[in-house]
Design a protein around this motif. Structure first.
Motif, short mmCIF file in Angstrom:
data_model
loop_
_atom_site.label_atom_id
_atom_site.label_comp_id
_atom_site.label_asym_id
_atom_site.label_seq_id
_atom_site.Cartn_x
_atom_site.Cartn_y
_atom_site.Cartn_z
N GLY A 51 0.74 -1.20 -0.12
CA GLY A 51 0.09 -0.05 -0.03
C GLY A 51 0.87 1.28 -0.09
O GLY A 51 0.47 2.30 0.57
N LEU A 52 1.91 1.15 -0.70
CA LEU A 52 2.83 2.47 -0.53
C LEU A 52 2.41 3.73 -1.02
O LEU A 52 2.60 4.66 -0.44
CB LEU A 52 4.38 2.03 -1.24
CG LEU A 52 4.86 0.80 -0.62
CD1 LEU A 52 6.22 0.77 -1.44
CD2 LEU A 52 5.33 1.15 0.90
N CYS A 53 1.47 3.73 -2.10
CA CYS A 53 0.94 5.14 -2.84
C CYS A 53 -0.04 5.53 -1.73
O CYS A 53 -0.12 6.70 -1.81
CB CYS A 53 0.58 4.68 -4.14
SG CYS A 53 -1.05 3.69 -4.15
N CYS A 54 -0.39 4.56 -0.88
CA CYS A 54 -1.44 4.91 0.19
C CYS A 54 -1.08 5.67 1.42
O CYS A 54 -1.54 6.14 2.19
CB CYS A 54 -2.23 3.90 0.53
SG CYS A 54 -3.40 3.22 -0.95
N VAL A 55 0.45 5.32 1.42
CA VAL A 55 1.41 5.97 2.67
C VAL A 55 2.14 6.96 2.53
O VAL A 55 2.33 7.78 3.09
CB VAL A 55 1.88 4.82 3.28
CG1 VAL A 55 2.32 5.25 4.85
CG2 VAL A 55 0.60 3.49 3.75
N ALA A 56 3.01 6.63 1.42
CA ALA A 56 4.30 7.49 1.10
C ALA A 56 3.97 8.75 0.47
O ALA A 56 4.85 9.79 0.78
CB ALA A 56 5.18 6.68 0.29
N PRO B 5 -0.61 6.80 6.94
CA PRO B 5 -1.59 6.01 6.19
C PRO B 5 -3.00 6.48 5.87
O PRO B 5 -3.39 7.39 6.58
CB PRO B 5 -1.69 4.61 6.89
CG PRO B 5 -0.71 4.61 7.93
CD PRO B 5 -0.37 5.97 8.04
N CYS B 6 -3.40 6.37 4.64
CA CYS B 6 -4.78 6.90 4.30
C CYS B 6 -5.69 6.15 5.04
O CYS B 6 -5.45 5.05 5.33
CB CYS B 6 -4.92 6.70 2.69
SG CYS B 6 -6.67 7.00 1.97
N ARG B 7 -6.86 7.00 5.36
CA ARG B 7 -7.73 6.48 6.30
C ARG B 7 -8.43 4.96 5.66
O ARG B 7 -9.20 4.28 6.26
CB ARG B 7 -8.78 7.54 6.59
CG ARG B 7 -9.71 7.80 5.47
CD ARG B 7 -10.84 8.96 5.81
NE ARG B 7 -11.62 9.14 4.75
CZ ARG B 7 -12.19 10.52 4.79
NH1 ARG B 7 -12.12 11.17 5.73
NH2 ARG B 7 -13.36 10.66 3.84
N ASN B 8 -8.54 4.90 4.21
CA ASN B 8 -9.17 4.19 3.69
C ASN B 8 -8.14 2.72 3.53
O ASN B 8 -8.64 1.69 3.02
CB ASN B 8 -9.72 4.33 2.32
CG ASN B 8 -10.51 5.45 2.47
OD1 ASN B 8 -11.45 5.41 3.02
ND2 ASN B 8 -10.23 6.63 1.65
N GLY C 282 5.60 -0.22 -6.75
CA GLY C 282 5.20 -0.64 -5.65
C GLY C 282 5.65 -1.92 -5.20
O GLY C 282 6.29 -2.39 -4.05
N GLN C 283 5.36 -3.00 -6.04
CA GLN C 283 5.68 -4.25 -5.88
C GLN C 283 7.19 -4.38 -5.88
O GLN C 283 7.78 -5.32 -5.09
CB GLN C 283 5.17 -5.27 -6.76
CG GLN C 283 5.16 -5.14 -8.30
CD GLN C 283 4.18 -4.49 -9.13
OE1 GLN C 283 3.66 -3.58 -8.39
NE2 GLN C 283 4.02 -4.84 -10.40
N ARG C 284 7.99 -3.58 -6.65
CA ARG C 284 9.41 -3.84 -6.61
C ARG C 284 10.16 -3.37 -5.16
O ARG C 284 10.65 -4.12 -4.79
CB ARG C 284 10.00 -3.03 -7.90
CG ARG C 284 11.65 -3.02 -8.08
CD ARG C 284 12.39 -4.40 -8.05
NE ARG C 284 12.00 -4.51 -9.35
CZ ARG C 284 13.15 -4.28 -10.40
NH1 ARG C 284 14.01 -3.23 -10.14
NH2 ARG C 284 12.89 -4.57 -11.63
#
Length: 278
Positions: free
Chosen positions: A24-29, A47-50, A80-82
């Protein structure tokens, strides 16, 4: 290592985001700013609330209706997966909180490298630019090598200088390809303000639209074959019936930001967005 992790020569299919193998890196970083694109503001590293415990988005199917259309147009190009599975060897930032700060710093760096891999992989396939194949292959291999660097090296990487080198090569590639279109068809709209422009049915074959602002432009039925679209802003642009086959350096994020329909013709490497008309 999961099969979806990009490897040298793996092609563009490996440069597609696979959220199931990401933490979930784009949702946190990333930083979010409350706007028409995001219903909330949040700082980078929070982290995003979702974001759920399994690193999936709790409102993924309703992002647009819940006020998060900006999330639907973001593309990490498989970074993200890398980062999650290779750079940090599957150790997620929740169970290994000591990795969090560095992981969030590495992610945007890797995302830039993967975007360059996307463009260079396409450039390598362009027959009209065969005279540059050696340089393109060299740049592709060099970029892939950078993605394998350890985290502490990636955080200090001078990505801007590398991007500038690749950008110059991609521009030369674009010029060779677009030169195959009759000169009278080639138009320079690089960085142009075409917000809301009426371009219905326009013949834009071979046009230079790098970095052009095409927000809410009407491109219904336009011919964009061999047009250079790198960095063009297609937010709310109308692409119904447009022909984008053979367009240069188009990304999924650009399509996701636009509007289109079943008659829009797309390159085979990209998907028709789910929110488009059928």
């Amino acid at each position: 290592m999961p099969d979806n992790i990009p490897r040298p020569g793996a092609g563009r299919a490996a440069l597609r985001a696979d959220c199931a193998n990401c933490f979930g890196l784009c949702c946190v970083a990333l930083t979010l700013t409350r706007s028409a694109d995001f219903a909330i503001s949040k700082d980078a590293g929070k982290p995003c609330r979702n974001l759920q415990e399994d690193f999936r988005c709790g409102i993924h199917a309703e992002l647009r209706t819940q006020g998060f259309p900006g999330c639907t147009v973001y593309d990490c190009f498989g970074a993200g997966q890398r980062v999650s599975r290779e750079t940090f060897d599957g150790h997620d930032w929740r169970r290994a909180p000591q990795t969090a700060q560095q992981m969030f710093q590495v992610f945007p760096v890797m995302r830039q490298l993967h975007e360059l891999l996307w463009y260079l992989t396409e450039a390598l396939s362009l027959q009209a630019a065969c005279s540059l194949q050696g340089e393109i292959r060299g740049a592709l291999d060099a970029t892939e090598r950078l993605t394998h660097l350890p985290a502490d090296t990636l955080t200090d990487l001078d990505v801007a200088t590398h991007r500038d080198h690749v950008a110059a090569l991609l521009l030369r590639t674009s010029e060779l390809v677009r030169a195959t279109v009759p000169r009278r068809k080639q138009r320079d709209h690089r960085g142009a303000d075409l917000v809301g422009a009426r371009l219905k049915g326009a013949d834009l074959r071979g046009a230079d639209l790098r970095g052009a602002y095409l927000i809410a432009a009407d491109l219904t039925g336009a011919d964009l074959r061999l047009a250079d679209l790198i960095g063009a802003d297609f937010r709310d642009a109308q692409l119904s019936g447009a022909d984008l086959t053979g367009s240069l350096f188009l990304t999924q994020a650009q399509l996701n930001a636009a509007r289109g329909d079943a008659a829009t013709r797309l390159p085979p490497s990209l998907d028709r967005p789910a929110h488009w008309g059928r």
